[in-house]
Enzyme design. Structure first.
Site, PDB file in Angstrom:
ATOM      1  N   ILE A 189       0.834  -1.202   0.000  1.00 56.68           N
ATOM      2  CA  ILE A 189       0.000   0.000   0.000  1.00 56.68           C
ATOM      3  C   ILE A 189       0.876   1.263   0.000  1.00 56.68           C
ATOM      4  O   ILE A 189       0.582   2.228  -0.710  1.00 56.68           O
ATOM      5  CB  ILE A 189      -0.939  -0.022   1.232  1.00 56.68           C
ATOM      6  CG1 ILE A 189      -1.949  -1.184   1.105  1.00 56.68           C
ATOM      7  CG2 ILE A 189      -1.675   1.301   1.382  1.00 56.68           C
ATOM      8  CD1 ILE A 189      -2.795  -1.430   2.346  1.00 56.68           C
ATOM      9  N   ASP A 208      11.454   3.529   4.505  1.00 55.90           N
ATOM     10  CA  ASP A 208      11.211   2.124   4.880  1.00 55.90           C
ATOM     11  C   ASP A 208      12.439   1.622   5.624  1.00 55.90           C
ATOM     12  O   ASP A 208      13.462   2.328   5.695  1.00 55.90           O
ATOM     13  CB  ASP A 208      10.920   1.250   3.639  1.00 55.90           C
ATOM     14  CG  ASP A 208       9.974   0.093   3.972  1.00 55.90           C
ATOM     15  OD1 ASP A 208      10.327  -0.741   4.845  1.00 55.90           O
ATOM     16  OD2 ASP A 208       8.880   0.024   3.384  1.00 55.90           O
ATOM     17  N   ASP A 231      14.443   2.906  10.213  1.00 55.62           N
ATOM     18  CA  ASP A 231      13.442   2.193  11.008  1.00 55.62           C
ATOM     19  C   ASP A 231      12.653   3.253  11.775  1.00 55.62           C
ATOM     20  O   ASP A 231      13.231   4.008  12.557  1.00 55.62           O
ATOM     21  CB  ASP A 231      14.159   1.230  11.971  1.00 55.62           C
ATOM     22  CG  ASP A 231      13.163   0.371  12.738  1.00 55.62           C
ATOM     23  OD1 ASP A 231      12.040   0.850  12.993  1.00 55.62           O
ATOM     24  OD2 ASP A 231      13.524  -0.772  13.085  1.00 55.62           O
ATOM     25  N   ALA A 256       3.553   2.562   7.444  1.00 54.51           N
ATOM     26  CA  ALA A 256       4.323   1.388   7.882  1.00 54.51           C
ATOM     27  C   ALA A 256       3.538   0.643   8.952  1.00 54.51           C
ATOM     28  O   ALA A 256       2.956   1.254   9.846  1.00 54.51           O
ATOM     29  CB  ALA A 256       5.674   1.831   8.446  1.00 54.51           C
ATOM     30  N   LEU A 264      -4.217 -13.911  22.647  1.00 55.65           N
ATOM     31  CA  LEU A 264      -3.589 -13.231  23.780  1.00 55.65           C
ATOM     32  C   LEU A 264      -2.911 -14.224  24.720  1.00 55.65           C
ATOM     33  O   LEU A 264      -1.807 -13.961  25.223  1.00 55.65           O
ATOM     34  CB  LEU A 264      -4.631 -12.396  24.542  1.00 55.65           C
ATOM     35  CG  LEU A 264      -4.069 -11.590  25.710  1.00 55.65           C
ATOM     36  CD1 LEU A 264      -3.101 -10.519  25.232  1.00 55.65           C
ATOM     37  CD2 LEU A 264      -5.198 -10.933  26.506  1.00 55.65           C
ATOM     38  N   ALA A 265      -3.562 -15.379  24.914  1.00 58.29           N
ATOM     39  CA  ALA A 265      -3.022 -16.377  25.850  1.00 58.29           C
ATOM     40  C   ALA A 265      -1.654 -16.881  25.387  1.00 58.29           C
ATOM     41  O   ALA A 265      -0.852 -17.343  26.205  1.00 58.29           O
ATOM     42  CB  ALA A 265      -3.992 -17.535  25.987  1.00 58.29           C
ATOM     43  N   TYR A 320      -2.509  -5.936  17.279  1.00 57.52           N
ATOM     44  CA  TYR A 320      -2.686  -5.179  16.034  1.00 57.52           C
ATOM     45  C   TYR A 320      -3.939  -4.289  16.120  1.00 57.52           C
ATOM     46  O   TYR A 320      -3.905  -3.101  15.796  1.00 57.52           O
ATOM     47  CB  TYR A 320      -2.798  -6.175  14.880  1.00 57.52           C
ATOM     48  CG  TYR A 320      -2.944  -5.565  13.512  1.00 57.52           C
ATOM     49  CD1 TYR A 320      -1.854  -4.994  12.865  1.00 57.52           C
ATOM     50  CD2 TYR A 320      -4.174  -5.568  12.850  1.00 57.52           C
ATOM     51  CE1 TYR A 320      -1.984  -4.451  11.598  1.00 57.52           C
ATOM     52  CE2 TYR A 320      -4.318  -5.031  11.587  1.00 57.52           C
ATOM     53  CZ  TYR A 320      -3.214  -4.475  10.957  1.00 57.52           C
ATOM     54  OH  TYR A 320      -3.351  -3.942   9.705  1.00 57.52           O
TER      55      TYR A 320
HETATM   56  P1  NAI Z   1       3.265  -4.641   3.818  1.00 56.62           P
HETATM   57  O1  NAI Z   1       3.756  -5.571   4.870  1.00 56.62           O
HETATM   58  O2  NAI Z   1       3.200  -5.120   2.407  1.00 56.62           O
HETATM   59  O3  NAI Z   1       4.125  -3.290   3.845  1.00 56.62           O
HETATM   60  C1  NAI Z   1       4.445  -2.624   5.040  1.00 56.62           C
HETATM   61  C2  NAI Z   1       5.712  -1.857   4.839  1.00 56.62           C
HETATM   62  O4  NAI Z   1       6.044  -1.233   6.096  1.00 56.62           O
HETATM   63  C3  NAI Z   1       6.900  -2.767   4.477  1.00 56.62           C
HETATM   64  O5  NAI Z   1       7.582  -2.254   3.362  1.00 56.62           O
HETATM   65  C4  NAI Z   1       7.754  -2.752   5.721  1.00 56.62           C
HETATM   66  O6  NAI Z   1       9.138  -2.931   5.478  1.00 56.62           O
HETATM   67  C5  NAI Z   1       7.438  -1.385   6.301  1.00 56.62           C
HETATM   68  N1  NAI Z   1       7.773  -1.323   7.718  1.00 56.62           N
HETATM   69  C6  NAI Z   1       7.504  -2.245   8.665  1.00 56.62           C
HETATM   70  N2  NAI Z   1       8.066  -1.904   9.827  1.00 56.62           N
HETATM   71  C7  NAI Z   1       8.719  -0.720   9.620  1.00 56.62           C
HETATM   72  C8  NAI Z   1       9.497   0.121  10.429  1.00 56.62           C
HETATM   73  N3  NAI Z   1       9.747  -0.191  11.717  1.00 56.62           N
HETATM   74  N4  NAI Z   1      10.028   1.245   9.899  1.00 56.62           N
HETATM   75  C9  NAI Z   1       9.796   1.536   8.599  1.00 56.62           C
HETATM   76  N5  NAI Z   1       9.071   0.771   7.772  1.00 56.62           N
HETATM   77  C10 NAI Z   1       8.534  -0.349   8.273  1.00 56.62           C
HETATM   78  O7  NAI Z   1       1.850  -4.137   4.336  1.00 56.62           O
HETATM   79  P2  NAI Z   1       0.600  -3.528   3.557  1.00 56.62           P
HETATM   80  O8  NAI Z   1      -0.395  -4.602   3.357  1.00 56.62           O
HETATM   81  O9  NAI Z   1       1.048  -2.717   2.391  1.00 56.62           O
HETATM   82  O10 NAI Z   1       0.009  -2.567   4.696  1.00 56.62           O
HETATM   83  C11 NAI Z   1       0.324  -1.196   4.797  1.00 56.62           C
HETATM   84  C12 NAI Z   1      -0.454  -0.622   5.967  1.00 56.62           C
HETATM   85  O11 NAI Z   1      -1.850  -0.863   5.799  1.00 56.62           O
HETATM   86  C13 NAI Z   1      -0.075  -1.234   7.314  1.00 56.62           C
HETATM   87  O12 NAI Z   1      -0.107  -0.237   8.316  1.00 56.62           O
HETATM   88  C14 NAI Z   1      -1.176  -2.238   7.542  1.00 56.62           C
HETATM   89  O13 NAI Z   1      -1.368  -2.509   8.921  1.00 56.62           O
HETATM   90  C15 NAI Z   1      -2.376  -1.510   6.949  1.00 56.62           C
HETATM   91  N6  NAI Z   1      -3.464  -2.391   6.565  1.00 56.62           N
HETATM   92  C16 NAI Z   1      -3.319  -3.317   5.563  1.00 56.62           C
HETATM   93  C17 NAI Z   1      -4.393  -4.127   5.229  1.00 56.62           C
HETATM   94  C18 NAI Z   1      -4.312  -5.127   4.118  1.00 56.62           C
HETATM   95  O14 NAI Z   1      -5.327  -5.777   3.855  1.00 56.62           O
HETATM   96  N7  NAI Z   1      -3.202  -5.291   3.419  1.00 56.62           N
HETATM   97  C19 NAI Z   1      -5.666  -4.037   5.935  1.00 56.62           C
HETATM   98  C20 NAI Z   1      -5.700  -3.040   6.955  1.00 56.62           C
HETATM   99  C21 NAI Z   1      -4.643  -2.245   7.250  1.00 56.62           C
END
Ligand code: NAI
Length: 416
Positions: A189, A208, A231, A256, A264-265, A320
């Site tokens: 995303i 990232d 990070d 991110a 939880l358990a 989460y």
């Molecule tokens: P993804 O896992 O494909 O991408 C997440 C990105 O965040 C990765 O490039 C990762 O390296 C980066 N990241 C993780 N920890 C980091 C850190 N400490 N510092 C900097 N960068 C970091 O995830 P996706 O699916 O693209 O999700 C993006 C956002 O949307 C997230 O916040 C996720 O929780 C949220 N989301 C996604 C959904 C889905 O269906 N894919 C549904 C609801 C929310």
């Protein structure tokens, strides 16, 4: 990541077989592209209570002004206006009902205006064929221009059943290209958000983790932006972001995020704390630093990324869901903060539902299939759907949107 069922129902034999079996028939959504920048037909504008025009052409959208509906009897005007049109809307068409805030009138007004929410959410669930239905509530003195531009375009393909409140927008002086920072921009995303903001004219800084450096550099280079391998949980992340942005920041997108699912358990403390820190703690720390040091320019737009898990809850995701609900609480409080408001800065959140990314590709098949289908559009969304929503919330013209949480979930049944 491919939705094979959607592909199957897109073929004549597939449609025939799945119809005979009584299976869902998700429509191929019309998304924005240079070839399809508009809705599939004209926009009809009506006012509840006025005479309904004769004949029913095929419309790409209907905008019904129901802000004047002040009592239960007045709701009859909503039925009279939309009943003849519900079947003649083009596939992937739009219905937008304009309402007033329930608190801006007396008791009967509050009842009637709240009734519109139940109406819109129900129509969204029954209308089908890729059509979407929304309620836009206008505060006194508000204009819905940027919101209507978004909702009445293919850019809002996967947003349905939403109630969006628009307030008066402070004047934003015209400026040059805006600078946008997107966290988690190496893939999924976040990469789509960076690409969409760049498409709309922003200079993007893509952040990232250093381990994602190659993919990050590739995304940034493709968009003519810059890469910031960092990070987001680093204690000095705020300082390092500010140092990379000598001209300040106009758009801050916290995307991110990580999952570390367990009931939880069975959840060890590090699974809890890492998710809370990446998804929530670091967001508060870095934004706090950028606000305090003035690195966020006047009229900046902050967009957080929540999730429907933060609204509905989800087994195995206490960490989460807590982090994502926290984002909702945070943007609402920021939006209400007098100092932040005084600088014309807005804070909103997107709450994605099931979006086709690597995160959801890792979900077991049966749960994945349920997640995809359990929404009014019968399919998962794409990263671009979230990105288009972020682009709308972070536009310079969207100053009237503040403290909103917009679900990009195809009107998921979860937490509805
Ligand atoms: P993804 O896992 O494909 O991408 C997440 C990105 O965040 C990765 O490039 C990762 O390296 C980066 N990241 C993780 N920890 C980091 C850190 N400490 N510092 C900097 N960068 C970091 O995830 P996706 O699916 O693209 O999700 C993006 C956002 O949307 C997230 O916040 C996720 O929780 C949220 N989301 C996604 C959904 C889905 O269906 N894919 C549904 C609801 C929310």
């Amino acid at each position: 990541m491919a939705d094979r069922y959607l592909r199957l129902t897109g073929t004549a034999p597939g449609r025939f077989v799945t119809r005979r079996l009584g299976l869902p028939q998700p429509a191929a959504l019309r998304r924005w592209s240079e070839r399809t920048p508009e809705l599939p037909g004209p926009v009809l504008r009506l006012t509840a209570g006025d005479a309904v025009p004769d004949g029913t052409g095929t419309y790409g959208a209907v905008v019904l002004d129901a802000a004047g509906v002040a009592d239960p009897e007045g709701l009859g005007g909503v039925h009279a206006a939309l009943h003849p049109l519900a079947r003649s809307l083009a596939p992937c068409g739009r219905i937008v009902v304009l309402g007033a805030r329930p608190q801006d009138g007396g008791l009967a007004h509050a009842a009637a205006q709240q009734a519109l929410e139940g109406f819109v959410r129900s129509l969204g669930k029954e209308i089908g064929r890729g059509c979407t239905v929304q309620l836009v509530r206008l505060a006194p003195g508000a204009a819905a221009d940027s919101t209507l531009d978004f909702l009445l375009s293919p850019r809002s393909a996967y947003v349905s059943g939403q109630v969006i409140e628009v307030g008066p927008a402070p004047e934003v002086p015209a400026g040059g290209a805006r600078t946008a920072l997107v966290t988690g921009a190496a893939r999924g995303i976040g990469a789509a958000v960076a690409e969409t903001l760049a498409r709309d004219g922003a200079r993007v800084v893509c952040l990232d983790v250093p381990q994602a450096g190659d993919a990050l550099a590739e995304v940034a280079a493709r968009l003519g932006g810059s890469a910031l391998p960092l990070d987001i949980t680093a204690p000095d992340a705020g300082e390092r972001i500010a140092a990379a942005l000598p001209d300040g920041l106009d758009v801050l997108v916290h995307n991110a995020g990580i999952t570390r699912d367990r009931k939880l358990a069975n959840m060890a403390a590090d699974r809890w704390s890492s998710v809370i820190d990446v998804n929530l703690g670091s967001v508060l720390r870095t934004t706090g630093h950028l606000l305090k040091t003035g690195a966020l320019n006047e009229h900046a737009r902050i967009v957080g990324t929540a999730s429907i898990a933060g609204i509905a809850g989800n087994a195995g995701q206490t960490n989460y869901a807590a982090s994502k609900a926290g984002i909702i609480g945070w943007v609402r409080a920021l939006a209400a903060d007098a100092e932040v408001r005084g600088r014309g800065i807005t804070a909103n959140a997107v709450a994605p539902g099931f979006i086709e990314t690597r995160m959801t590709a890792a979900v077991p098949l049966v749960i994945r299939e349920a997640g995809r289908r359990m929404n009014s559009l019968g399919q998962g969304g794409l990263p671009i759907d979230v990105a288009e929503t972020v682009a709308w919330l972070s536009a310079a013209t969207s100053g009237g949107l503040n403290g909103q949480v917009v679900r990009v979930c195809g009107q998921s049944l979860l937490g509805a």
